[in-house]
Design a protein around this motif. Structure first.
Motif, PDB file in Angstrom:
ATOM      1  N   ALA A   1       0.840  -1.206   0.000  1.00 48.95           N
ATOM      2  CA  ALA A   1       0.000   0.000   0.000  1.00 48.95           C
ATOM      3  C   ALA A   1       0.875   1.256   0.000  1.00 48.95           C
ATOM      4  O   ALA A   1       0.553   2.248  -0.674  1.00 48.95           O
ATOM      5  CB  ALA A   1      -0.933  -0.005   1.208  1.00 48.95           C
ATOM      6  N   PHE A   2       1.972   1.209   0.736  1.00 49.32           N
ATOM      7  CA  PHE A   2       2.914   2.330   0.737  1.00 49.32           C
ATOM      8  C   PHE A   2       3.394   2.606  -0.684  1.00 49.32           C
ATOM      9  O   PHE A   2       3.371   3.751  -1.144  1.00 49.32           O
ATOM     10  CB  PHE A   2       4.108   2.016   1.652  1.00 49.32           C
ATOM     11  N   TRP A   3       3.816   1.557  -1.385  1.00 54.15           N
ATOM     12  CA  TRP A   3       4.343   1.748  -2.742  1.00 54.15           C
ATOM     13  C   TRP A   3       3.248   2.142  -3.733  1.00 54.15           C
ATOM     14  O   TRP A   3       3.506   2.904  -4.665  1.00 54.15           O
ATOM     15  CB  TRP A   3       5.108   0.501  -3.210  1.00 54.15           C
ATOM     16  N   ASP A   4       2.043   1.666  -3.509  1.00 60.73           N
ATOM     17  CA  ASP A   4       0.933   2.079  -4.377  1.00 60.73           C
ATOM     18  C   ASP A   4       0.682   3.588  -4.283  1.00 60.73           C
ATOM     19  O   ASP A   4       0.262   4.212  -5.257  1.00 60.73           O
ATOM     20  CB  ASP A   4      -0.355   1.332  -4.023  1.00 60.73           C
ATOM     21  N   ALA A   5       0.941   4.157  -3.115  1.00 62.96           N
ATOM     22  CA  ALA A   5       0.701   5.584  -2.892  1.00 62.96           C
ATOM     23  C   ALA A   5       1.991   6.412  -2.988  1.00 62.96           C
ATOM     24  O   ALA A   5       1.975   7.607  -2.695  1.00 62.96           O
ATOM     25  CB  ALA A   5       0.059   5.777  -1.519  1.00 62.96           C
TER      26      ALA A   5
END
Length: 156
Positions: free
Chosen positions: A11-15
């Motif tokens: 989720a961190f990398w998605d954002a």
């Protein structure tokens, strides 16, 4: 249902947004501090790399690899370390690292792409073109053999 560490990293990398470096470092630091293992070191290196801080990422990638980083992150770390070495002006080190990597299901021929770039930056342009063409040839349904032959015939 609780969210796993890997899901939160995803989720961190998605954002991910490189226009807010301080926030990104802070958010990843929280995740890294939860684990403190080779996977966490890899993610910490990756955020530095993503933010254009390759000189900071290089020793972190090495620490993660030395700490026993496993698949699938290991293959990614090697490619990213090679790219970062090239970007900080150490293309010969990148060549040494990437030349040993075989394509796999995680990164495919990415190591070959970055190897070609590192060879080019090392002034070995004929070898760079060979590596790039050989990797490309594997994807060509009709002319792969011809491209491989031409690549093999290039002066290096």
């Amino acid at each position: 249902m609780s969210t796993s560490w890997d899901q939160r990293v995803d989720a961190f990398w998605d954002a991910a947004d490189d226009t807010r470096p301080a926030a990104m470092l802070q958010e990843m630091r929280v995740l890294v501090d939860e684990r403190g293992d080779a996977d966490a070191l890899y993610e910490w290196a990756s955020v530095h790399d993503f933010l254009g801080r390759e000189a900071d990422a290089v020793p972190l990638y090495r620490q993660a690899l030395d700490a026993g980083l496993g698949a699938p992150r290991r293959q990614q770390a090697i490619v990213q370390l090679g790219s970062s070495l090239r970007n900080i002006g150490a293309p010969a080190q990148a060549v040494d690292l990437l030349a040993k990597q075989e394509p796999d299901e995680v990164v495919g021929d990415a190591a070959q792409a970055f190897l070609a770039l590192a060879l080019h930056d090392s002034g070995r342009t004929g070898e760079a073109l060979q590596v790039a063409l050989r990797a490309l040839a594997k994807t060509l349904p009709l002319y792969g053999r011809a491209v491989t032959t031409y690549a093999d015939d290039l002066p290096v």
